[in-house]
Motif scaffolding. Structure first.
Motif, short mmCIF file in Angstrom:
data_model
loop_
_atom_site.label_atom_id
_atom_site.label_comp_id
_atom_site.label_asym_id
_atom_site.label_seq_id
_atom_site.Cartn_x
_atom_site.Cartn_y
_atom_site.Cartn_z
N GLU A 78 -31.34 -18.43 -7.31
CA GLU A 78 -30.94 -17.93 -8.76
C GLU A 78 -32.68 -17.18 -9.22
O GLU A 78 -33.34 -17.83 -9.07
CB GLU A 78 -30.12 -18.95 -10.13
CG GLU A 78 -31.19 -19.61 -9.29
CD GLU A 78 -30.69 -21.41 -10.72
OE1 GLU A 78 -29.31 -21.14 -11.09
OE2 GLU A 78 -31.32 -22.32 -10.72
N LEU A 84 -37.83 -15.97 -15.23
CA LEU A 84 -37.34 -15.61 -17.30
C LEU A 84 -38.48 -16.36 -18.68
O LEU A 84 -38.94 -16.20 -19.49
CB LEU A 84 -36.23 -17.51 -17.53
CG LEU A 84 -35.31 -17.38 -16.53
CD1 LEU A 84 -34.55 -18.69 -17.07
CD2 LEU A 84 -33.93 -16.41 -16.75
N ARG A 90 -36.05 -12.43 -19.99
CA ARG A 90 -35.36 -13.68 -20.35
C ARG A 90 -34.26 -13.86 -20.47
O ARG A 90 -33.89 -14.46 -20.57
CB ARG A 90 -36.93 -13.70 -21.65
CG ARG A 90 -37.08 -15.49 -21.80
CD ARG A 90 -37.71 -15.30 -23.01
NE ARG A 90 -39.21 -15.32 -22.55
CZ ARG A 90 -40.33 -14.51 -23.01
NH1 ARG A 90 -39.82 -14.60 -24.55
NH2 ARG A 90 -41.24 -14.82 -22.41
N ARG A 93 -29.11 -13.73 -16.87
CA ARG A 93 -28.93 -14.92 -15.91
C ARG A 93 -28.97 -14.42 -14.27
O ARG A 93 -27.76 -12.94 -14.88
CB ARG A 93 -27.22 -15.43 -16.54
CG ARG A 93 -27.62 -16.35 -18.57
CD ARG A 93 -26.65 -16.47 -18.27
NE ARG A 93 -25.91 -15.82 -19.21
CZ ARG A 93 -24.53 -15.34 -18.23
NH1 ARG A 93 -24.28 -16.19 -16.88
NH2 ARG A 93 -23.54 -14.42 -18.81
N TRP A 94 -28.74 -14.89 -13.67
CA TRP A 94 -28.69 -14.32 -12.24
C TRP A 94 -27.80 -15.41 -11.79
O TRP A 94 -28.99 -16.42 -11.72
CB TRP A 94 -29.47 -14.11 -11.67
CG TRP A 94 -29.22 -13.43 -10.64
CD1 TRP A 94 -29.33 -13.63 -9.34
CD2 TRP A 94 -27.97 -11.86 -10.02
NE1 TRP A 94 -29.11 -13.36 -8.03
CE2 TRP A 94 -28.96 -11.54 -9.01
CE3 TRP A 94 -28.31 -11.13 -11.35
CZ2 TRP A 94 -28.04 -10.80 -8.15
CZ3 TRP A 94 -27.85 -9.67 -10.31
CH2 TRP A 94 -27.68 -9.47 -9.10
N HIS A 95 -27.18 -15.81 -10.69
CA HIS A 95 -26.87 -17.13 -9.84
C HIS A 95 -25.74 -16.05 -9.45
O HIS A 95 -25.06 -15.80 -9.17
CB HIS A 95 -26.03 -18.90 -10.63
CG HIS A 95 -25.33 -19.69 -9.29
ND1 HIS A 95 -26.59 -20.16 -9.50
CD2 HIS A 95 -24.49 -19.88 -8.83
CE1 HIS A 95 -25.83 -21.42 -8.87
NE2 HIS A 95 -24.37 -20.94 -9.16
N SER A 115 -22.67 -14.18 -10.62
CA SER A 115 -22.49 -15.40 -12.11
C SER A 115 -23.66 -14.64 -13.11
O SER A 115 -24.86 -14.67 -12.90
CB SER A 115 -22.06 -16.32 -12.52
OG SER A 115 -21.26 -17.20 -12.10
N THR A 116 -23.06 -13.18 -13.78
CA THR A 116 -24.99 -12.88 -14.23
C THR A 116 -23.66 -12.29 -15.65
O THR A 116 -23.28 -11.85 -16.18
CB THR A 116 -25.64 -11.55 -13.76
OG1 THR A 116 -26.98 -10.84 -13.90
CG2 THR A 116 -24.63 -9.91 -13.49
N ASN A 117 -25.16 -11.80 -16.36
CA ASN A 117 -24.29 -10.91 -17.70
C ASN A 117 -25.30 -9.72 -17.29
O ASN A 117 -24.96 -8.63 -18.49
CB ASN A 117 -25.20 -10.99 -18.78
CG ASN A 117 -27.59 -11.55 -18.91
OD1 ASN A 117 -27.49 -11.36 -18.08
ND2 ASN A 117 -27.47 -11.70 -19.89
#
Length: 448
Positions: A78, A84, A90, A93-95, A115-117
């Motif tokens: 992640e 960040l 910032r 999101r990254w997983h 999982s990310t935006n």
């Protein structure tokens, strides 16, 4: 929201997982259309950390999570707090969960869950590239092993260039040790100082093979200074290194060459390795370059000269220069567009250098081009189609002459060589991309 991609891989799960643990793996998986490069790969997949360089001095710090780690099956990374802390990163999101699932004794399923935006399409393109790249690299290593290639120590010049970076990573991910011959102070145990004017007699100690890629760029106006740099960076450094390699007991000396040897206006005939030399400046340089690679005692060292075509990669060469114009809708053929372009994808070029290490029948000049050369007009149309842009702005022949001068335009932008890889075809060589549309779509992360 999670992005998930599953792909069947025709290799055992343990082998696939082990590949990810080796040096070079992260670099091999970075999509070339993204402006990032590997700075540091995690020392382990359980709880190590990696670093990527991004534009504007940004760094992507990824940390592996021990609580998600399953030996030989799963590793997780992640975006780490260091990343960040940088304002542009910032909000991200990254997983990323990497699952390598057994599917019988000789096959596995690669399952990536992110999982990310970040935009889903961008992530899917990246994952699709990684899956294809992994599968093709494993096939390359499998072929080499089937032909008896054992772990080697390979000395590599030009290791920080476009080809050298990719080749070094491929070799390391295959279990080989790469000794990078550098002209500045060595930074670690796998770098050695190399003075092209007078190489130290010990710089090839313990090396099984040499891959010599170093040489000044040929791009530019062909004034006396540019000509001098082109010659001086190739002929004598190659002669000295080849002689040292032969004296050091190196088994194989593989050196870069170029299809410019056939001349800038080589006609309509297909050009095999037996075709006659051209008579212009670059043809004469390449002729002398190849002769320099033959220097030294004939003690059984195999020598290969890789005559490279127009290398396709968004990280350098022709494609890097053309891509922004075509993405802006300003692309088009050069001149009348009838000149032949003998191209090759970067990974196919790297595969040829790799093959030269293990194929004991491959020696002398080898044409490193795809088997399907195209005219410039076709190249232009394909690139525009892959990028989903119009192709409406042909460039008159005087355009390159304004930038490069008459000789530079003729030798570079308007050169025509219809080269085919006769020796490789006779050896049954398999290309990752034989057709230009497939190669460009993979390199640029696009769907046809």
């Amino acid at each position: 929201m999670a992005v998930i991609l599953e792909t069947a891989i025709p290799f055992p799960a343990d082998e696939v997982f082990a590949w990810h643990e080796r040096p070079g793996a992260m670099s091999r998986l970075l999509p070339p259309w993204q402006p990032v490069r590997a700075v540091r790969q995690a020392e382990n997949l359980r709880d190590g950390s990696s670093e990527l360089a991004m534009p504007a001095g940004l760094r992507w710090h990824a940390r592996h999570l021990a609580d998600g780690y399953v030996p030989g099956r799963v590793f997780v990374d992640e975006l780490a707090p260091q990343g960040l802390a940088q304002a542009p990163l910032r909000p991200i999101r990254w997983h990323h969960e990497h699952h390598i699932l057994p599917d019988g004794p000789q096959q596995s399923v690669l399952r990536d869950e992110v999982s990310t935006n970040m935009p889903q399409n961008m992530v899917r393109r990246m994952l699709a590239y990684r899956h294809r790249q992994l599968s093709e690299d494993l096939r390359a290593h499998q072929r080499a092993a089937q032909h008896g290639l054992k772990p080697l120590t390979v000395a590599l010049t030009g290791s920080h260039g476009m080809v050298g970076t990719s080749l070094g990573a491929l070799l390391e991910s295959g279990g080989h040790r790469v000794i990078r011959l550098v002209r500045s102070a060595p930074q670690g145990p796998n770098e050695r100082l190399w003075n092209p004017e007078s190489p130290d007699e010990s710089c090839l100690d313990g090396c099984d093979a040499v891959v010599h890629l170093a040489g000044a760029s040929i791009a530019g106006r062909f004034n006396s200074e540019h000509r001098r740099k082109i010659r001086d960076s190739r002929i004598e450094p190659t002669r000295r290194l080849a002689q040292l390699a032969a004296q050091s007991g190196v088994a194989v000396f593989i050196s870069a060459s170029a299809i410019g040897l056939y001349g800038a206006d080589a006609g309509e005939d297909e050009l095999t390795e037996d075709a006659p030399y051209g008579r212009d400046f670059l043809a004469e340089v390449v002729r002398d370059w190849e002769q320099a690679a033959q220097t030294g005692p004939d003690g059984g060292m195999r020598r290969v000269q890789v005559r490279t075509g127009l290398v396709q990669s968004p990280t350098g060469g022709l494609l890097r220069q053309m891509r922004p114009l075509y993405e802006a809708g300003l692309g088009g053929r050069l001149g009348d567009g009838r000149q032949w372009q003998s191209w090759i994808g970067l990974d196919d070029l790297v595969d040829i250098y790799h093959r030269a290490l293990w194929d004991s029948e491959l020696q002398g000049p080898v044409n490193a081009t795809a088997p399907t050369p195209v005219r410039n007009s076709e190249y232009s149309a394909v690139l525009a189609k892959v990028l989903h842009r119009p192709e409406i702005f042909p460039v008159p022949a005087f355009g390159p002459r304004l930038l490069l001068g008459d000789e530079g335009a003729q030798l570079l932008a308007l050169a025509s060589q219809r080269v085919v890889p006769a020796k490789l075809s006779a050896r049954g060589h398999t290309f990752r991309s034989e057709e230009l549309p497939d190669a460009l779509a993979h390199l640029l992360g696009r769907e046809l």
